[in-house]
Design a protein around this motif. Structure first.
Motif, PDB file in Angstrom:
ATOM      1  N   SER A  11      12.756  39.427  11.719  1.00 15.95           N
ATOM      2  CA  SER A  11      14.188  39.625  11.940  1.00 15.95           C
ATOM      3  C   SER A  11      14.730  38.439  12.725  1.00 15.95           C
ATOM      4  O   SER A  11      13.996  37.751  13.432  1.00 15.95           O
ATOM      5  CB  SER A  11      14.468  40.932  12.683  1.00 15.95           C
ATOM      6  OG  SER A  11      13.937  40.925  13.995  1.00 15.95           O
ATOM      7  N   GLU A  18      19.338  34.973   9.292  1.00 14.90           N
ATOM      8  CA  GLU A  18      18.773  35.021   7.940  1.00 14.90           C
ATOM      9  C   GLU A  18      18.330  33.656   7.444  1.00 14.90           C
ATOM     10  O   GLU A  18      17.266  33.527   6.822  1.00 14.90           O
ATOM     11  CB  GLU A  18      19.791  35.629   6.970  1.00 14.90           C
ATOM     12  CG  GLU A  18      19.218  35.890   5.598  1.00 14.90           C
ATOM     13  CD  GLU A  18      20.137  36.705   4.711  1.00 14.90           C
ATOM     14  OE1 GLU A  18      19.710  37.074   3.595  1.00 14.90           O
ATOM     15  OE2 GLU A  18      21.284  36.982   5.119  1.00 14.90           O
ATOM     16  N   CYS A  77      15.078  32.750   9.063  1.00 14.45           N
ATOM     17  CA  CYS A  77      14.006  33.581   8.507  1.00 14.45           C
ATOM     18  C   CYS A  77      13.567  33.072   7.137  1.00 14.45           C
ATOM     19  O   CYS A  77      12.370  33.036   6.827  1.00 14.45           O
ATOM     20  CB  CYS A  77      14.442  35.037   8.427  1.00 14.45           C
ATOM     21  SG  CYS A  77      14.593  35.863  10.040  1.00 14.45           S
ATOM     22  N   TYR A 103      11.745  41.143   5.480  1.00 11.53           N
ATOM     23  CA  TYR A 103      12.914  40.819   6.306  1.00 11.53           C
ATOM     24  C   TYR A 103      13.720  42.100   6.504  1.00 11.53           C
ATOM     25  O   TYR A 103      14.131  42.737   5.536  1.00 11.53           O
ATOM     26  CB  TYR A 103      13.774  39.752   5.626  1.00 11.53           C
ATOM     27  CG  TYR A 103      15.075  39.468   6.361  1.00 11.53           C
ATOM     28  CD1 TYR A 103      15.060  38.848   7.610  1.00 11.53           C
ATOM     29  CD2 TYR A 103      16.297  39.834   5.820  1.00 11.53           C
ATOM     30  CE1 TYR A 103      16.242  38.588   8.292  1.00 11.53           C
ATOM     31  CE2 TYR A 103      17.491  39.583   6.495  1.00 11.53           C
ATOM     32  CZ  TYR A 103      17.457  38.960   7.736  1.00 11.53           C
ATOM     33  OH  TYR A 103      18.628  38.718   8.418  1.00 11.53           O
ATOM     34  N   GLY A 156      16.432  42.384   8.886  1.00 16.96           N
ATOM     35  CA  GLY A 156      17.779  42.207   9.431  1.00 16.96           C
ATOM     36  C   GLY A 156      17.807  41.269  10.621  1.00 16.96           C
ATOM     37  O   GLY A 156      16.841  40.554  10.906  1.00 16.96           O
ATOM     38  N   ASP A 157      18.912  41.278  11.314  1.00 22.53           N
ATOM     39  CA  ASP A 157      19.124  40.366  12.445  1.00 22.53           C
ATOM     40  C   ASP A 157      18.548  40.948  13.733  1.00 22.53           C
ATOM     41  O   ASP A 157      18.101  42.097  13.781  1.00 22.53           O
ATOM     42  CB  ASP A 157      20.627  40.098  12.602  1.00 22.53           C
ATOM     43  CG  ASP A 157      20.910  38.766  13.289  1.00 22.53           C
ATOM     44  OD1 ASP A 157      19.952  38.098  13.727  1.00 22.53           O
ATOM     45  OD2 ASP A 157      22.101  38.397  13.384  1.00 22.53           O
ATOM     46  N   ALA A 213      12.735  43.660  13.898  1.00 23.95           N
ATOM     47  CA  ALA A 213      11.306  43.509  13.609  1.00 23.95           C
ATOM     48  C   ALA A 213      10.463  44.060  14.758  1.00 23.95           C
ATOM     49  O   ALA A 213       9.384  44.608  14.538  1.00 23.95           O
ATOM     50  CB  ALA A 213      10.967  42.040  13.355  1.00 23.95           C
TER      51      ALA A 213
END
Length: 320
Positions: A143, A146, A149, A166, A168-169, A173
């Motif tokens: 996370s 994006e 990542c 993945y 999200g922001d 994670a």
């Protein structure tokens, strides 16, 4: 194929960090490595890694990976005296990727401090241990921004060959990894419970676990912990202290978000009994550095049992 323009820095040569960095080196990446104890990193120099003396020596790379024990440790290597982003030489990595298991609040604070310095932060905790890495079964969850990542995902896929999710922001994670390790704690305790029940009633542990592993309830986890429970091999993959930390992190999130977790709470208290039982050992500190599956000995004691190795050749499911 590795992008030879992307220079990677690596912090942390523990049980997980060494084989993860090794995979990147073998894939052709330019990897510079720092570890508090230099000797632990030096074997990778023979394989193409570059061992550096200071964290500041990593500041000019594009991406820095880290995997350490606690959030406090991570903050220290980033922002402490002579830390990675002290900025004394004016150079900073573009992206920092952390694969540790730390608290959501700690991760958010580190993200804020890195962002203020113009460094993107990707949380990328992993699922597995050193044997899982070498078997090519590691997975990861990420996370953060994006774009960052997406940049680092191909690198993570080198050591997390089972997949990179993945989610999200921000720190999502971290939430996923804490939840994962809560499940790990609950599953190992229940696996031990049922194994002891069957064993006390006369079923050999190796036979019972073979049945479980061949059933719909079997998993990669139950398979690779079976040799330990059968042969009482407590070679460390993950310590009871780290598991207790992660259960506490999960219970803390549950309190904050008003989610009842009664099974986790019971598992945490059973794990706590292992620390008390360890004080009766000749060397409690050494005993508590053994694998968390040694909890089986404490739970056997509570069941009126004294376990002995069955000396059976039990597959882990990780054989190549």
């Amino acid at each position: 194929m590795a992008n030879d323009k992307q220079k990677i820095g690596w912090i942390g040569m523990g049980r997980m960090g060494f084989p993860m960095a090794e995979r990147l080196i073998k894939a052709g990446y330019d990897v510079a490595i720092w570890n508090r104890t230099r000797a632990k990193a030096e074997p990778l120099a023979a394989k193409g890694g570059k061992v550096v003396d200071t964290l500041a020596d990593l500041a000019g790379v594009d991406v820095v990976f880290s995997i350490v024990s606690t959030g406090k440790d991570l903050a220290e290597v980033y922002f402490g005296k002579d830390g990675l982003v002290t900025g004394r030489n004016g150079r900073l990595p573009k992206i920092c990727v952390d694969c540790s298991t730390i608290a959501v609040e700690e991760s958010a604070d580190i993200r804020k401090r890195l962002t203020e310095r113009g460094v993107d932060f990707v949380a990328a905790p992993v699922s597995g241990n050193a044997k899982v890495i070498r078997a090519g079964k590691l997975s990861a969850v990420v996370s953060g921004p994006e774009a960052a990542c997406k940049t680092v995902t191909p690198m993570i896929e080198v050591f997390a060959t089972q997949g990179v999710s993945y989610v999200g922001d921000g720190e999502l994670a971290r939430v996923c990894k804490i939840a994962h390790n809560v499940l790990l704690g609950v599953v190992i305790e229940n696996l031990i419970e049922i194994t002891l029940l069957a064993n006390k009633m006369g079923v050999p542990r190796h036979a019972f676990l073979a049945f479980i592993n061949n059933s719909v309830m079997g998993s990669a986890f139950t398979r690779y912990k079976s040799p330990a429970l059968v042969n009482l091999d407590w070679t460390t993959t993950f310590t009871p202290e780290l598991l207790r930390k992660d259960l506490d992190l999960g219970l803390g999130l549950a309190r904050d978000w008003d989610v009842p977790m009664p099974v986790t709470a019971a598992a945490r208290e059973m794990l706590q009994s292992h620390f008390g039982a360890a004080t009766l050992k000749p060397n409690p500190e050494e005993y508590l550095q053994k694998d968390f599956a040694a909890l089986a000995e404490t739970m056997a004691l509570a069941s009126g049992m004294k376990l002995e190795s069955e000396n059976k050749n039990v597959p882990t499911g990780l054989e190549s």
